[in-house]
Structures are given as C-alpha cells and as structure tokens.
Design a protein around this motif. Structure first.
Motif, short mmCIF file in Angstrom:
data_model
loop_
_atom_site.label_atom_id
_atom_site.label_comp_id
_atom_site.label_asym_id
_atom_site.label_seq_id
_atom_site.Cartn_x
_atom_site.Cartn_y
_atom_site.Cartn_z
N ALA A 39 -48.43 68.29 -5.60
CA ALA A 39 -49.84 68.16 -5.22
C ALA A 39 -50.61 69.46 -5.39
O ALA A 39 -51.83 69.47 -5.30
CB ALA A 39 -49.95 67.68 -3.78
N ASP A 40 -49.91 70.55 -5.65
CA ASP A 40 -50.52 71.88 -5.71
C ASP A 40 -51.76 71.92 -6.60
O ASP A 40 -52.88 72.05 -6.11
CB ASP A 40 -49.48 72.90 -6.17
CG ASP A 40 -49.99 74.33 -6.18
OD1 ASP A 40 -51.08 74.58 -5.63
OD2 ASP A 40 -49.29 75.20 -6.72
N TRP A 41 -51.60 71.84 -7.89
CA TRP A 41 -52.73 71.97 -8.81
C TRP A 41 -53.64 70.75 -8.77
O TRP A 41 -54.84 70.85 -9.02
CB TRP A 41 -52.23 72.24 -10.22
CG TRP A 41 -51.78 73.65 -10.41
CD1 TRP A 41 -51.21 74.47 -9.47
CD2 TRP A 41 -51.88 74.43 -11.59
NE1 TRP A 41 -50.93 75.69 -10.02
CE2 TRP A 41 -51.33 75.69 -11.32
CE3 TRP A 41 -52.36 74.17 -12.87
CZ2 TRP A 41 -51.26 76.69 -12.26
CZ3 TRP A 41 -52.28 75.17 -13.81
CH2 TRP A 41 -51.75 76.42 -13.51
N GLN A 42 -53.08 69.59 -8.46
CA GLN A 42 -53.89 68.38 -8.41
C GLN A 42 -54.91 68.45 -7.27
O GLN A 42 -56.06 68.06 -7.45
CB GLN A 42 -52.98 67.16 -8.29
CG GLN A 42 -52.11 66.98 -9.53
CD GLN A 42 -51.12 65.86 -9.39
OE1 GLN A 42 -51.49 64.72 -9.13
NE2 GLN A 42 -49.85 66.16 -9.56
N GLU A 43 -54.49 68.93 -6.10
CA GLU A 43 -55.44 69.09 -5.00
C GLU A 43 -56.47 70.16 -5.34
O GLU A 43 -57.65 70.03 -4.99
CB GLU A 43 -54.70 69.42 -3.70
CG GLU A 43 -53.95 68.25 -3.13
CD GLU A 43 -53.18 68.58 -1.86
OE1 GLU A 43 -52.80 67.62 -1.15
OE2 GLU A 43 -52.95 69.76 -1.55
N ARG A 44 -56.05 71.22 -6.00
CA ARG A 44 -56.99 72.27 -6.39
C ARG A 44 -58.02 71.73 -7.37
O ARG A 44 -59.21 72.07 -7.29
CB ARG A 44 -56.26 73.45 -7.00
CG ARG A 44 -55.56 74.31 -5.97
CD ARG A 44 -54.91 75.53 -6.56
NE ARG A 44 -55.88 76.38 -7.25
CZ ARG A 44 -55.53 77.35 -8.09
NH1 ARG A 44 -54.26 77.59 -8.36
NH2 ARG A 44 -56.46 78.08 -8.67
N GLU A 45 -57.60 70.88 -8.29
CA GLU A 45 -58.54 70.29 -9.25
C GLU A 45 -59.55 69.40 -8.53
O GLU A 45 -60.74 69.43 -8.83
CB GLU A 45 -57.79 69.48 -10.30
CG GLU A 45 -58.71 68.86 -11.33
CD GLU A 45 -57.99 68.06 -12.38
OE1 GLU A 45 -58.63 67.70 -13.38
OE2 GLU A 45 -56.78 67.76 -12.22
N CYS A 46 -59.10 68.62 -7.55
CA CYS A 46 -60.02 67.75 -6.80
C CYS A 46 -61.00 68.59 -5.97
O CYS A 46 -62.16 68.22 -5.83
CB CYS A 46 -59.25 66.78 -5.92
SG CYS A 46 -58.36 65.56 -6.88
N PHE A 47 -60.53 69.70 -5.44
CA PHE A 47 -61.42 70.61 -4.73
C PHE A 47 -62.48 71.15 -5.70
O PHE A 47 -63.67 71.16 -5.39
CB PHE A 47 -60.62 71.77 -4.12
CG PHE A 47 -61.47 72.92 -3.65
CD1 PHE A 47 -62.27 72.79 -2.54
CD2 PHE A 47 -61.50 74.10 -4.36
CE1 PHE A 47 -63.08 73.84 -2.11
CE2 PHE A 47 -62.29 75.16 -3.95
CZ PHE A 47 -63.09 75.02 -2.82
N ASP A 48 -62.05 71.57 -6.86
CA ASP A 48 -62.92 72.17 -7.86
C ASP A 48 -63.94 71.18 -8.41
O ASP A 48 -65.12 71.51 -8.57
CB ASP A 48 -62.05 72.69 -9.01
CG ASP A 48 -62.75 73.69 -9.90
OD1 ASP A 48 -63.91 74.06 -9.62
OD2 ASP A 48 -62.12 74.12 -10.90
N MET A 49 -63.53 69.97 -8.68
CA MET A 49 -64.40 68.99 -9.34
C MET A 49 -65.21 68.12 -8.39
O MET A 49 -66.27 67.64 -8.75
CB MET A 49 -63.57 68.08 -10.25
CG MET A 49 -62.87 68.81 -11.38
SD MET A 49 -64.02 69.34 -12.65
CE MET A 49 -63.99 71.10 -12.43
N PHE A 50 -64.71 67.92 -7.14
CA PHE A 50 -65.39 67.03 -6.20
C PHE A 50 -65.81 67.69 -4.90
O PHE A 50 -66.57 67.12 -4.13
CB PHE A 50 -64.50 65.82 -5.86
CG PHE A 50 -64.26 64.91 -7.03
CD1 PHE A 50 -65.19 63.94 -7.36
CD2 PHE A 50 -63.12 65.02 -7.79
CE1 PHE A 50 -64.98 63.09 -8.43
CE2 PHE A 50 -62.89 64.19 -8.87
CZ PHE A 50 -63.83 63.22 -9.20
#
Length: 164
Positions: free
Chosen positions: A113-124
C-alpha cells in the motif's frame, strides 16, 4: 434491479460484529464492502486472518463534483480451500468531499500500500494517517490541487520555451 443483499464476506464480517455498508457487486461480480474509516484497519485485519493476504490494488476515485471521494482496497485470497480459484473482495471508504479526507493507512498490514496510498494522496488529496512517508509522489511538492479530482481546474501557467 441491483441486489444489495450482503455477500458472503460482508455477511461474515457482520457476524463477527463489524458494521459494514451494503454495496452492489461490481461488473465482474466481485463483492464490494463499504466500511467507515475508523474500522478499516480492523476489517482488513479480520479479512487478512481469513486468508486475504494479498493487496491486489489500492486506489481512489471521484464520484463527481460535489460528491464523495472513495478510497478502496482490492484484496485477494490466493490458494483458498480448493487450491485453484482466487477469491477477491474490495473494501471501500466513502469520504464527503467537504469533510475529513483521512483514512487510516493499511501499510502496516499490506506493505504494497506504500506507493499506492501516496499516489492517492497526491492525486485526490486523501490523507492516510499512519503512513510512514505521506508526501507527494508524482507532482512537485509545491503543486496546488489534486489533478484527478473531477472538479480540478488546471492552472494556466504554461510558458513558451525557447527552442534553442
């Protein structure tokens, strides 16, 4: 007519005392389970103990301007009792756009979930509390806004570059 009866895993979670929201299965028939942010880690831990030990994907989506943002975790049970089929389930957390956009991180349970959660933070703009490195992944640190929200207005600051 959409069937909103609990699927086998939502039913099992309710029997264990977890409150879940009934969501229709997706177009492939995969069970979707709505959970509140506060109980997400407990529900995910219960499912992991039941064999859902693979995080296939974590992501987010925007239901539309003025509507909810949704963070989801798509979990898989590999090598279940018959040894051949893969069983999948998706946990979804709906967040009112104007409310608190914080979800507990599942990084302690699923390292993927590491980078996936970071991507969701970044994009949403969804914050994952307890994440070890909650910062932008794709956009510059000083970027304003969240580009995958449907109400995002793209900044008008393009400059012509010298071709030399």
């Amino acid at each position: 007519m959409t069937d909103l009866s609990p699927g086998p895993f939502a039913d099992w979670l309710q029997q264990q005392g977890f409150a879940t929201q009934l969501l229709a299965a997706d177009h492939l028939g995969i069970e979707r389970i709505g959970v509140d942010p506060a109980v997400l880690p407990l529900v995910a831990a219960a499912l992991k103990a039941k064999g859902f030990d693979y995080l296939q994907v974590q992501g987010a989506y925007d239901e539309g301007p003025g509507k909810n943002l949704v963070s989801f975790y798509h979990l898989a049970q590999l090598g279940n009792s018959d040894g051949h089929s893969i069983v999948e389930v998706r946990l979804e957390v709906s967040l009112p756009r104007s409310g608190d956009l914080t979800v507990p991180s599942l990084y302690p349970l699923y390292r993927g979930a590491d980078w996936q959660e970071r991507e969701c933070f970044d994009m949403f703009g969804i914050t994952y509390s307890g994440h070890p490195l909650q910062k932008r992944l794709l956009m510059p640190e000083d970027w304003v806004g969240y580009p995958l929200r449907k109400d995002y207005v793209q900044p008008d600051f393009y400059e012509l570059q010298d071709a030399h």
